[in-house]
Design an enzyme around this catalytic site. Sequence first.
Site, PDB file in Angstrom:
ATOM      1  N   CYS A  43       6.278  -7.023   7.770  1.00  0.00           N
ATOM      2  CA  CYS A  43       7.365  -6.506   8.617  1.00  0.00           C
ATOM      3  C   CYS A  43       7.834  -7.637   9.535  1.00  0.00           C
ATOM      4  O   CYS A  43       7.022  -8.455   9.965  1.00  0.00           O
ATOM      5  CB  CYS A  43       6.853  -5.326   9.447  1.00  0.00           C
ATOM      6  SG  CYS A  43       8.155  -4.451  10.343  1.00  0.00           S
ATOM      7  N   CYS A  87       5.498  -4.623  16.477  1.00  0.00           N
ATOM      8  CA  CYS A  87       5.044  -3.580  17.391  1.00  0.00           C
ATOM      9  C   CYS A  87       3.558  -3.845  17.653  1.00  0.00           C
ATOM     10  O   CYS A  87       2.789  -4.063  16.706  1.00  0.00           O
ATOM     11  CB  CYS A  87       5.284  -2.211  16.779  1.00  0.00           C
ATOM     12  SG  CYS A  87       7.023  -1.992  16.337  1.00  0.00           S
ATOM     13  N   CYS A 105       3.493   8.622   1.245  1.00  0.00           N
ATOM     14  CA  CYS A 105       3.975   7.687   2.257  1.00  0.00           C
ATOM     15  C   CYS A 105       4.209   6.340   1.570  1.00  0.00           C
ATOM     16  O   CYS A 105       3.264   5.730   1.064  1.00  0.00           O
ATOM     17  CB  CYS A 105       2.904   7.580   3.346  1.00  0.00           C
ATOM     18  SG  CYS A 105       3.278   6.363   4.593  1.00  0.00           S
ATOM     19  N   CYS A 118       0.610  -1.882  15.870  1.00  0.00           N
ATOM     20  CA  CYS A 118       0.707  -1.637  14.425  1.00  0.00           C
ATOM     21  C   CYS A 118       0.088  -2.777  13.627  1.00  0.00           C
ATOM     22  O   CYS A 118       0.408  -3.948  13.850  1.00  0.00           O
ATOM     23  CB  CYS A 118       2.172  -1.467  14.040  1.00  0.00           C
ATOM     24  SG  CYS A 118       2.436  -1.344  12.262  1.00  0.00           S
ATOM     25  N   GLU A 122       0.829  -1.198   0.000  1.00  0.00           N
ATOM     26  CA  GLU A 122       0.000   0.000   0.000  1.00  0.00           C
ATOM     27  C   GLU A 122       0.871   1.259   0.000  1.00  0.00           C
ATOM     28  O   GLU A 122       1.921   1.295   0.625  1.00  0.00           O
ATOM     29  CB  GLU A 122      -0.933  -0.005   1.213  1.00  0.00           C
ATOM     30  CG  GLU A 122      -1.923  -1.153   1.111  1.00  0.00           C
ATOM     31  CD  GLU A 122      -3.006  -1.113   2.180  1.00  0.00           C
ATOM     32  OE1 GLU A 122      -4.169  -1.338   1.814  1.00  0.00           O
ATOM     33  OE2 GLU A 122      -2.707  -0.866   3.357  1.00  0.00           O
ATOM     34  N   CYS A 150      -1.727   6.183   9.661  1.00  0.00           N
ATOM     35  CA  CYS A 150      -0.529   5.516  10.192  1.00  0.00           C
ATOM     36  C   CYS A 150      -0.871   4.199  10.840  1.00  0.00           C
ATOM     37  O   CYS A 150      -1.759   4.131  11.678  1.00  0.00           O
ATOM     38  CB  CYS A 150       0.080   6.337  11.311  1.00  0.00           C
ATOM     39  SG  CYS A 150       0.905   7.778  10.812  1.00  0.00           S
TER      40      CYS A 150
HETATM   41  N1  SAH Z   1       8.656   0.672  10.443  1.00  0.00           N
HETATM   42  C1  SAH Z   1       8.879   2.054  10.516  1.00  0.00           C
HETATM   43  C2  SAH Z   1       8.055   2.851   9.526  1.00  0.00           C
HETATM   44  C3  SAH Z   1       6.602   2.447   9.333  1.00  0.00           C
HETATM   45  S1  SAH Z   1       5.460   2.783  10.611  1.00  0.00           S
HETATM   46  C4  SAH Z   1       8.636   2.549  11.930  1.00  0.00           C
HETATM   47  O1  SAH Z   1       8.137   1.794  12.739  1.00  0.00           O
HETATM   48  O2  SAH Z   1       9.005   3.685  12.194  1.00  0.00           O
HETATM   49  C5  SAH Z   1       5.104   4.527  10.501  1.00  0.00           C
HETATM   50  C6  SAH Z   1       4.670   5.157  11.832  1.00  0.00           C
HETATM   51  O3  SAH Z   1       3.319   4.793  12.177  1.00  0.00           O
HETATM   52  C7  SAH Z   1       5.528   4.716  13.006  1.00  0.00           C
HETATM   53  O4  SAH Z   1       5.833   5.777  13.849  1.00  0.00           O
HETATM   54  C8  SAH Z   1       4.617   3.751  13.707  1.00  0.00           C
HETATM   55  O5  SAH Z   1       5.010   3.567  15.020  1.00  0.00           O
HETATM   56  C9  SAH Z   1       3.274   4.421  13.550  1.00  0.00           C
HETATM   57  N2  SAH Z   1       2.136   3.541  13.801  1.00  0.00           N
HETATM   58  C10 SAH Z   1       2.079   2.205  13.629  1.00  0.00           C
HETATM   59  N3  SAH Z   1       0.856   1.748  13.949  1.00  0.00           N
HETATM   60  C11 SAH Z   1       0.107   2.811  14.325  1.00  0.00           C
HETATM   61  C12 SAH Z   1      -1.258   2.969  14.734  1.00  0.00           C
HETATM   62  N4  SAH Z   1      -2.080   1.949  14.792  1.00  0.00           N
HETATM   63  N5  SAH Z   1      -1.691   4.221  15.028  1.00  0.00           N
HETATM   64  C13 SAH Z   1      -0.852   5.278  14.903  1.00  0.00           C
HETATM   65  N6  SAH Z   1       0.440   5.181  14.510  1.00  0.00           N
HETATM   66  C14 SAH Z   1       0.925   3.964  14.226  1.00  0.00           C
HETATM   67 FE1  SF4 Z   2       7.057  -2.761  11.574  1.00  0.00          FE
HETATM   68 FE2  SF4 Z   2       4.805  -1.493  12.258  1.00  0.00          FE
HETATM   69 FE3  SF4 Z   2       6.774  -1.744  14.047  1.00  0.00          FE
HETATM   70 FE4  SF4 Z   2       7.071  -0.081  11.965  1.00  0.00          FE
HETATM   71  S1  SF4 Z   2       5.570   0.123  13.596  1.00  0.00           S
HETATM   72  S2  SF4 Z   2       8.568  -1.571  12.726  1.00  0.00           S
HETATM   73  S3  SF4 Z   2       5.953  -1.229  10.353  1.00  0.00           S
HETATM   74  S4  SF4 Z   2       5.605  -3.424  13.126  1.00  0.00           S
END
Ligand code: SAH
Ligand code: SF4
Length: 421
Positions: free
Chosen positions: A144, A148, A137, A151, A124, A392
């Site tokens: 991944c 996290c 973006c 996420c 995406e 995000c």
């Molecule tokens: N993997 C990288 C980049 C992709 S995530 C990283 O983790 O930085 C992009 C951003 O979205 C990151 O700051 C991540 O922590 C945030 N993010 C992930 N899931 C989210 C959610 N459900 N609500 C808001 N932000 C989120």
């Molecule tokens: Fe991977 Fe989501 Fe963690 Fe970014 S925030 S490192 S995309 S699991």
Amino acid sequence: MRDPGRKIAPVASAQTSQAQTSLAKTSLAGQDRQGLALALRQLGVPDNKLRMRVAQLWRWIYVHGATSFDDMSDVSKDLRARLGVAHTLDRLQIVTEQISTDGTRKWLARLPRRGAELTPPEIETVYIPEADRGTLCISSQVGCTLNCTFCHTGTQALVRNLEACEIVGQILLARDRLGDWAYADRAAHGPARRPAIETRGLPEAERKITNIVLMGMGEPLYNFDNVRTAIEVAADGEGLSLSKRRITLSTSGVVPEIERWGAEAGTMLAISLHAVGDDLRNELVPINRKYPIKALLDACRAYPGLSNARRITFEYVMLKGINDSIGDAKKLVRLLAGIPAKINLIPFNPWPGSPYECSPWEEIERFADVVNRAGYASPVRTPRGRDISAACGQLKSQSRKLRASQRLTARTELPGQKKTR
Ligand code: SAH
Ligand code: SF4
């Protein structure tokens, strides 16, 4: 009137048939200069003409967005014909395009199948327009490896890293769909015309894509080389011309690679911090067990070129009752003392089955007050495109990697020969 945020699917018919007729051909769209030079050499272009020919192709592909070699009026007819036999300028295939009520756009793109992949993986890409700029973006991986807990992408196992041309391909795809090319020359010489595009919510500025953030699917520093190559293409002043100051790589905190990225690519940096103590960060961002907060912040302090005009962005997702107390806000400010920083408070974007809730608005404002009083401009990131799951952390595709046993079973099941067991 159009149904807001409706799904338009599929947009792929033209590309699909193009792709089908050119199975053995490779696309030059998204290649770096080396890739173009290699392709031209294989077509018999002599070494002393390579630089000039690469420069011509570069301009057509990355300034004018050419989709056909026939557009390239200053390339000899003979070479255009040879290019057309071996190559295409095909884009990533768009499976769906969604446009949010706020003008945010999300594309689900299908990548070419590689190696043992049975189904082509999908990724995406999201475009967020504002009055004076537009941010794209982009994704760096399908899925991944990190998990996290807040996420959505983290619930999708890694399928594979994107190739550099697939990362650049997302920019080309977006420019196509936004009509964001220098069409004039191309139209004068070739059949291409500016396409009819949906203009809802687009910025006034001539350039529709002014900024790139590597904040889509995946951890970009785990696909270092391909992301770096792609960024060099994006930042090339004779092509896509997106300045590195307008390109931001976001990482969950792969400490050794932060230093290397600073030295080798030097874009702006964003850190997914999300917690101010190791215990909580270990849980929310599990890579913290390997690279704890102190090591992460040391790497940030050492990032080259930092100044008040070039700050690191710290992203902090607001999770109700988890990390959103006034005490957390105060610790956050203390933790970042001495680092030229911006703090981005992100309201948690829920996804189906997500284990958290977003902090109430008053809590977010109270948190933001503490941060503001400490001298940080801390814009609360307004969730964009929530109605199309483009915000995000909401990105996820259906692509799954098959286990070896599944691959074997599937390979023995030829189309139309369903196994009977
Ligand atoms: N993997 C990288 C980049 C992709 S995530 C990283 O983790 O930085 C992009 C951003 O979205 C990151 O700051 C991540 O922590 C945030 N993010 C992930 N899931 C989210 C959610 N459900 N609500 C808001 N932000 C989120
Ligand atoms: Fe991977 Fe989501 Fe963690 Fe970014 S925030 S490192 S995309 S699991």
